[in-house]
Design an enzyme around this catalytic site. Sequence first.
Site, PDB file in Angstrom:
ATOM      1  N   ASP A   9       0.810  -1.232   0.000  1.00 47.96           N
ATOM      2  CA  ASP A   9       0.000   0.000   0.000  1.00 47.96           C
ATOM      3  C   ASP A   9       0.838   1.274   0.000  1.00 47.96           C
ATOM      4  O   ASP A   9       0.357   2.336   0.400  1.00 47.96           O
ATOM      5  CB  ASP A   9      -0.975   0.021   1.195  1.00 47.96           C
ATOM      6  CG  ASP A   9      -1.879  -1.192   1.215  1.00 47.96           C
ATOM      7  OD1 ASP A   9      -2.600  -1.403   0.227  1.00 47.96           O
ATOM      8  OD2 ASP A   9      -1.853  -1.941   2.211  1.00 47.96           O
ATOM      9  N   HIS A  39      -3.623  -1.730  -6.558  1.00 48.43           N
ATOM     10  CA  HIS A  39      -2.736  -0.629  -6.897  1.00 48.43           C
ATOM     11  C   HIS A  39      -3.565   0.495  -7.517  1.00 48.43           C
ATOM     12  O   HIS A  39      -4.052   0.368  -8.642  1.00 48.43           O
ATOM     13  CB  HIS A  39      -1.659  -1.104  -7.869  1.00 48.43           C
ATOM     14  CG  HIS A  39      -0.794  -2.189  -7.320  1.00 48.43           C
ATOM     15  ND1 HIS A  39       0.189  -2.819  -8.054  1.00 48.43           N
ATOM     16  CD2 HIS A  39      -0.757  -2.768  -6.093  1.00 48.43           C
ATOM     17  CE1 HIS A  39       0.788  -3.729  -7.307  1.00 48.43           C
ATOM     18  NE2 HIS A  39       0.228  -3.716  -6.105  1.00 48.43           N
TER      19      HIS A  39
END
Length: 420
Positions: A9, A39
């Site tokens: 992340d 993503h």
Amino acid sequence: MVVDLGYGDAGKGTVVDLLCATRPVHTVVRFNGGAQAAHNVVLRDGRHHTFAQFGAGTFRPGVRTHLARHVVVDPLALVAEADHLAAVGVPDALDRLTVDGEALLATPYHRAANRAREIARGADRHGSCGLGVGEAVAYGLAHPDEAPRVADCRRPAVLRRRLTALRDRLTAELGPLDAPPVADCLPAYAAFAERVAIVDRSWLAGALREGTCVFEGAQGVLLDEWHGFHPYTTWSTTTFANAEALLAEAGLAGTAQRLGVLRVTTTRHGPGPLVTEDPALPFTDPRNPTNPWQGRFRFGHFDAVAHRYALDVAGGVDGLALTHLDLTHLDRAGPALRICRRYEGLDRLPPGPAGDLDRQAALTARLLRARPVLDEAPTDWPATVEETLGAPVLLTSHGPTAEAKAGPLAGVFCARRASA
């Protein structure tokens, strides 16, 4: 090669999008993980997509995606992702996709078994995404000659046999699974095989010689299957190792630039060690909400100890991308974001041999007891991170779009490593 040096992340997607927007990229190569990747890419016009299996450069016209054999491919989720891309203006994502036929399939049976196991752990959950990726890898290790693979989608009789054996084995172990009958799954896999270019491993060698390729990693090095903090890890090699192996097979070993991605806040989605966690930090992440499988998205101060460990086990980087610098202005809403250079009684986490999970579990236990020593917030985050980690910051991100990036990689071609 783009790899996350945290728990995931950190912004790999936005970095890959920037690279594809500022240079003529031929293909984005996904080299680990599966449909559990998330993503996020946001364009200047507001369009947004969370890339799971497609490469994060897909918004850029002509950029291809290749799913290498190390990726666990979920065709059903991939088609749903292609539908969303079409809805946000990318109708040809499937036309620009190639998939290695050796890649494992993640099926509804893997997903159901994954969720059943995670529910059974109760309070000891590992923080799985619940999408069956690890289950597919485990089954492939246990039954390498019978595990469903992408190439089987072109062989209905073989796929039927393998799906049936998979379902029967998992049902015998776990009881009835919340998954459709095998006969209901087969048409979808056949349609996938007709629509998508399924290739052998030689395809990538040709693509690497046709133009610039970006290798996009999934998850983070601190979750690595061998070097992460067991058992709060993924069933995937999250370092550069898979990408380096693919390059070596093509006769291009050592020719790619290694880019490690970090965010100024060290974060983690779900349970496991996060030594610098501070619930008082005034941050949220709308792209990473609490969910029933991973749990809460947690924020901590910049953990240089953990990130130095990630650099060590990944074999170092040529440069860093430092993201989420736009968050530092929120400090006035709560305690200042600080930096941790050491823990009490511990300055460095020594890497161990790959595969020694008992050692990694002991390290996890130690980290769960560790207490950070926090230094004041730096006035210049990139310079401080460079000095603390011993690697140059080549890209900074001050917002979600490509236009919010700065640094040497933001508008120039990547130079190959000196060994190239």
